[in-house]
Design a protein around this motif. Sequence first.
Motif, PDB file in Angstrom:
ATOM      1  N   PRO A 199       0.838  -1.311  -0.176  1.00 60.40           N
ATOM      2  CA  PRO A 199       0.080  -0.114  -0.067  1.00 60.40           C
ATOM      3  C   PRO A 199       0.995   1.200  -0.164  1.00 60.40           C
ATOM      4  O   PRO A 199       0.444   2.306  -0.371  1.00 60.40           O
ATOM      5  CB  PRO A 199      -0.725  -0.125   1.103  1.00 60.40           C
ATOM      6  CG  PRO A 199      -0.608  -1.344   1.866  1.00 60.40           C
ATOM      7  CD  PRO A 199       0.511  -2.026   1.097  1.00 60.40           C
ATOM      8  N   ALA A 200       2.028   1.083   0.659  1.00 62.11           N
ATOM      9  CA  ALA A 200       2.912   2.349   0.603  1.00 62.11           C
ATOM     10  C   ALA A 200       3.249   2.698  -0.573  1.00 62.11           C
ATOM     11  O   ALA A 200       3.476   4.016  -0.938  1.00 62.11           O
ATOM     12  CB  ALA A 200       3.976   2.291   1.728  1.00 62.11           C
ATOM     13  N   PHE A 201       3.788   1.426  -1.219  1.00 55.38           N
ATOM     14  CA  PHE A 201       4.192   1.955  -2.683  1.00 55.38           C
ATOM     15  C   PHE A 201       3.285   2.496  -3.595  1.00 55.38           C
ATOM     16  O   PHE A 201       3.456   3.322  -4.346  1.00 55.38           O
ATOM     17  CB  PHE A 201       4.848   0.579  -3.274  1.00 55.38           C
ATOM     18  CG  PHE A 201       5.328   0.649  -4.854  1.00 55.38           C
ATOM     19  CD1 PHE A 201       6.467   1.444  -5.122  1.00 55.38           C
ATOM     20  CD2 PHE A 201       4.586   0.128  -5.756  1.00 55.38           C
ATOM     21  CE1 PHE A 201       6.787   1.544  -6.508  1.00 55.38           C
ATOM     22  CE2 PHE A 201       5.013   0.120  -7.210  1.00 55.38           C
ATOM     23  CZ  PHE A 201       5.985   0.992  -7.330  1.00 55.38           C
ATOM     24  N   ALA A 202       1.964   1.924  -3.608  1.00 52.26           N
ATOM     25  CA  ALA A 202       0.898   2.159  -4.452  1.00 52.26           C
ATOM     26  C   ALA A 202       0.575   3.828  -4.063  1.00 52.26           C
ATOM     27  O   ALA A 202       0.502   4.651  -5.047  1.00 52.26           O
ATOM     28  CB  ALA A 202      -0.369   1.519  -4.162  1.00 52.26           C
ATOM     29  N   GLU A 203       0.627   3.988  -2.599  1.00 53.33           N
ATOM     30  CA  GLU A 203       0.398   5.367  -2.494  1.00 53.33           C
ATOM     31  C   GLU A 203       1.339   6.503  -2.942  1.00 53.33           C
ATOM     32  O   GLU A 203       1.061   7.641  -3.335  1.00 53.33           O
ATOM     33  CB  GLU A 203       0.088   5.521  -0.942  1.00 53.33           C
ATOM     34  CG  GLU A 203      -0.380   6.609  -0.344  1.00 53.33           C
ATOM     35  CD  GLU A 203      -0.418   6.568   1.350  1.00 53.33           C
ATOM     36  OE1 GLU A 203      -1.528   6.086   1.757  1.00 53.33           O
ATOM     37  OE2 GLU A 203       0.595   6.799   2.196  1.00 53.33           O
ATOM     38  N   PHE A 204       2.573   6.177  -2.603  1.00 50.94           N
ATOM     39  CA  PHE A 204       3.662   6.996  -3.087  1.00 50.94           C
ATOM     40  C   PHE A 204       3.897   7.297  -4.702  1.00 50.94           C
ATOM     41  O   PHE A 204       3.850   8.146  -5.098  1.00 50.94           O
ATOM     42  CB  PHE A 204       5.027   6.662  -2.627  1.00 50.94           C
ATOM     43  CG  PHE A 204       5.100   6.683  -1.079  1.00 50.94           C
ATOM     44  CD1 PHE A 204       4.598   7.779  -0.306  1.00 50.94           C
ATOM     45  CD2 PHE A 204       5.888   5.710  -0.213  1.00 50.94           C
ATOM     46  CE1 PHE A 204       4.696   7.955   1.099  1.00 50.94           C
ATOM     47  CE2 PHE A 204       5.819   5.953   1.022  1.00 50.94           C
ATOM     48  CZ  PHE A 204       5.685   7.065   1.896  1.00 50.94           C
ATOM     49  N   ALA A 205       3.556   6.018  -5.125  1.00 51.51           N
ATOM     50  CA  ALA A 205       3.928   6.077  -6.803  1.00 51.51           C
ATOM     51  C   ALA A 205       2.690   6.874  -7.585  1.00 51.51           C
ATOM     52  O   ALA A 205       2.867   7.802  -8.138  1.00 51.51           O
ATOM     53  CB  ALA A 205       4.095   4.558  -7.344  1.00 51.51           C
ATOM     54  N   LEU A 206       1.633   6.271  -7.056  1.00 52.19           N
ATOM     55  CA  LEU A 206       0.305   7.087  -7.785  1.00 52.19           C
ATOM     56  C   LEU A 206       0.116   8.366  -7.369  1.00 52.19           C
ATOM     57  O   LEU A 206      -0.088   9.146  -8.359  1.00 52.19           O
ATOM     58  CB  LEU A 206      -0.967   6.188  -7.410  1.00 52.19           C
ATOM     59  CG  LEU A 206      -0.884   4.662  -7.845  1.00 52.19           C
ATOM     60  CD1 LEU A 206      -2.251   4.091  -7.221  1.00 52.19           C
ATOM     61  CD2 LEU A 206      -0.943   4.638  -9.544  1.00 52.19           C
ATOM     62  N   LEU A 207       0.147   8.679  -6.217  1.00 46.64           N
ATOM     63  CA  LEU A 207      -0.111  10.053  -5.760  1.00 46.64           C
ATOM     64  C   LEU A 207       1.202  11.089  -6.354  1.00 46.64           C
ATOM     65  O   LEU A 207       0.646  12.205  -6.695  1.00 46.64           O
ATOM     66  CB  LEU A 207      -0.217  10.177  -4.367  1.00 46.64           C
ATOM     67  CG  LEU A 207      -1.481   9.652  -3.534  1.00 46.64           C
ATOM     68  CD1 LEU A 207      -1.563   9.873  -2.219  1.00 46.64           C
ATOM     69  CD2 LEU A 207      -2.714  10.222  -4.194  1.00 46.64           C
ATOM     70  N   GLY A 208       2.229  10.560  -6.035  1.00 42.65           N
ATOM     71  CA  GLY A 208       3.552  11.079  -6.727  1.00 42.65           C
ATOM     72  C   GLY A 208       3.440  11.585  -8.104  1.00 42.65           C
ATOM     73  O   GLY A 208       3.795  12.759  -8.633  1.00 42.65           O
ATOM     74  N   VAL A 209       3.093  10.501  -8.851  1.00 39.10           N
ATOM     75  CA  VAL A 209       3.093  10.947 -10.364  1.00 39.10           C
ATOM     76  C   VAL A 209       1.749  11.377 -10.790  1.00 39.10           C
ATOM     77  O   VAL A 209       1.849  12.456 -11.580  1.00 39.10           O
ATOM     78  CB  VAL A 209       3.149   9.233 -10.967  1.00 39.10           C
ATOM     79  CG1 VAL A 209       2.773   9.656 -12.559  1.00 39.10           C
ATOM     80  CG2 VAL A 209       4.391   8.714 -11.059  1.00 39.10           C
ATOM     81  N   LEU A 210       0.664  11.052 -10.294  1.00 36.47           N
ATOM     82  CA  LEU A 210      -0.664  11.843 -10.705  1.00 36.47           C
ATOM     83  C   LEU A 210      -0.591  13.158 -10.371  1.00 36.47           C
ATOM     84  O   LEU A 210      -0.817  14.070 -11.213  1.00 36.47           O
ATOM     85  CB  LEU A 210      -2.011  10.956 -10.258  1.00 36.47           C
ATOM     86  CG  LEU A 210      -2.195   9.622 -10.569  1.00 36.47           C
ATOM     87  CD1 LEU A 210      -3.206   9.136  -9.962  1.00 36.47           C
ATOM     88  CD2 LEU A 210      -2.498   9.845 -12.329  1.00 36.47           C
ATOM     89  N   PHE A 211      -0.145  13.556  -9.089  1.00 33.89           N
ATOM     90  CA  PHE A 211      -0.228  14.965  -8.786  1.00 33.89           C
ATOM     91  C   PHE A 211       1.211  15.650  -9.183  1.00 33.89           C
ATOM     92  O   PHE A 211       0.921  16.991  -9.096  1.00 33.89           O
ATOM     93  CB  PHE A 211      -0.488  15.176  -7.288  1.00 33.89           C
ATOM     94  CG  PHE A 211      -1.947  14.970  -7.074  1.00 33.89           C
ATOM     95  CD1 PHE A 211      -3.135  15.906  -6.949  1.00 33.89           C
ATOM     96  CD2 PHE A 211      -2.274  13.567  -6.701  1.00 33.89           C
ATOM     97  CE1 PHE A 211      -4.453  15.332  -6.504  1.00 33.89           C
ATOM     98  CE2 PHE A 211      -3.672  13.240  -6.481  1.00 33.89           C
ATOM     99  CZ  PHE A 211      -4.537  14.153  -6.520  1.00 33.89           C
ATOM    100  N   ALA A 212       1.969  15.197  -9.455  1.00 34.98           N
ATOM    101  CA  ALA A 212       3.145  15.933 -10.095  1.00 34.98           C
ATOM    102  C   ALA A 212       3.093  16.287 -11.344  1.00 34.98           C
ATOM    103  O   ALA A 212       3.615  17.151 -11.897  1.00 34.98           O
ATOM    104  CB  ALA A 212       4.555  15.379  -9.671  1.00 34.98           C
ATOM    105  N   LEU A 213       2.496  15.313 -12.327  1.00 33.80           N
ATOM    106  CA  LEU A 213       2.423  15.639 -13.586  1.00 33.80           C
ATOM    107  C   LEU A 213       1.742  16.705 -14.091  1.00 33.80           C
ATOM    108  O   LEU A 213       2.012  17.425 -15.043  1.00 33.80           O
ATOM    109  CB  LEU A 213       1.504  14.417 -14.206  1.00 33.80           C
ATOM    110  CG  LEU A 213       2.628  13.226 -14.468  1.00 33.80           C
ATOM    111  CD1 LEU A 213       1.961  11.924 -15.379  1.00 33.80           C
ATOM    112  CD2 LEU A 213       3.840  13.566 -15.471  1.00 33.80           C
ATOM    113  N   PRO A 214       0.570  17.225 -13.252  1.00 35.27           N
ATOM    114  CA  PRO A 214      -0.076  18.462 -13.606  1.00 35.27           C
ATOM    115  C   PRO A 214       0.863  19.797 -13.481  1.00 35.27           C
ATOM    116  O   PRO A 214       0.696  20.615 -14.321  1.00 35.27           O
ATOM    117  CB  PRO A 214      -1.250  18.690 -12.732  1.00 35.27           C
ATOM    118  CG  PRO A 214      -1.602  17.367 -12.149  1.00 35.27           C
ATOM    119  CD  PRO A 214      -0.382  16.570 -12.307  1.00 35.27           C
TER     120      PRO A 214
END
Lengths: 170, 290
Positions: free
Chosen positions: B159-174
């Motif tokens: 869950p930590a990997f999913a949280e860090f990777a998804l949130l990091g990528v999705l919200f940094a991409l904008p």
Amino acid sequence: MRLTRRQTLLGLVGASSAGGLSVYELLDRTTIDGPLSEAGMDGLLTVADIVHPASPEDVEPVISAYVGRLNDERVRGLVTTLSELDSRSRRHFGASFGALSRAQGERLLATLGVNRVQSRPEGTLAERVRYHLVNSVLYALLTYPTGTELFGIGNPAGFPGGFPSHTEEP
Amino acid sequence: MRTHEIGWKTLPGRDSLPLVAGVGALYLLVTLGERILSGVVPIPTLSVVDWTAVLPVPVLLAAGPAALWGIPLGYVLSDAATSSLGPHTLVGVGAHLYLGYATCKLLSWFDGDASRGSVSVGLGRFVLAVALAAAGAAAISGWGSEVVHQTPFFIAVLPAFAEFALLGVLFALPLAGLFRRAASAGTSALGVTAAPEQQFDGRTNLRRVAAVTVGWLVVGTVASVGYRAFEKLPAGTFTSRDLEFVLLLRQPTLFGPGAGRLQVLLGAVLLSVLVVLLVWPSERAEVSTR
């Protein structure tokens, strides 16, 4: 201070190993003394709501009586586990575990992995929650008619109600 | 042998204090916003997501060294605001710092041959850097969870990997439009893209960081699940196959419940290796520009 790369690595390994093990041992021995508070009982009722279909009003006296029979060591483990669970609950939901709804409590326990770990009196929080809270509550309820009548068992194993059930009128 | 100056090069100056406070306030804002939002939209699944995981990557790219102080400050503030300050706060701080710093560092290594890359290649590299950093941060999170007796490594990591990777990528991409400017501002300030005296072969360093990170996740998970299963297997399973010697490894008083002590030592070694690889890249990977 001038260090080579290898010295830095060895220093970091030594410091992090010593630090990590110290914290691990220190927290392993950290327990909270004292009787179960009202908030603690609310926490147990939340667990009961998650793991058993009986209504909270029926469940409370059974759990209260069960906790009253536990020895000091078990109560200490239970109180410490509830206190740590409260901290996690406040982080995620802004309320103590006892104040959570069934869905919120279930989600928190699943996040901690309580449904995927083995029951253990000493171990990680998830393992202790399974031992001190989930399994204790299930044991209390499934050895008492209040918890088993829903499943059609009026005289469960472990409940000393055998004699009256055989001597009284059906 | 080359030596390194270990100093507080990243201590915030007086002029960067507002930036540190700003990062701290941003953490507090996200935490309190999440609290308010979860009161309005009570979805338990969303409430257990730590939304502050959105912040480390963009904040470190944009604010540079100030974020190295702002992230711990913000994390402590948000834990204090939710009355959940405890040993696990340090674990969260470590994971967030690693996520932000490692992303910056990995991106700088990709920059070595970035000149011929298109936008899609750049974005791909960005996603890869965040994913690799997220894997390391997840391993730190899992290790920390074992250290503070919270959850076993194998439960915490995924869950930590999913949280860090998804949130990091999705919200940094904008922020992609601002990305080039933010990256150059932040990473230059960290000294990771400034032209060094020696040029580093980024790919070698990347491979090493990737190998240690993936190795940590695999070994940690296998050890965490495997030892717990081994503890529960009946002794007859081994004695009937003449494997009694394996039972010598069943030493909960020595290794800790679920081999927690071994997990702590494994994590301490691999975390140190990762820190050294990121902060002091290998001399053998150096390519002299002169």
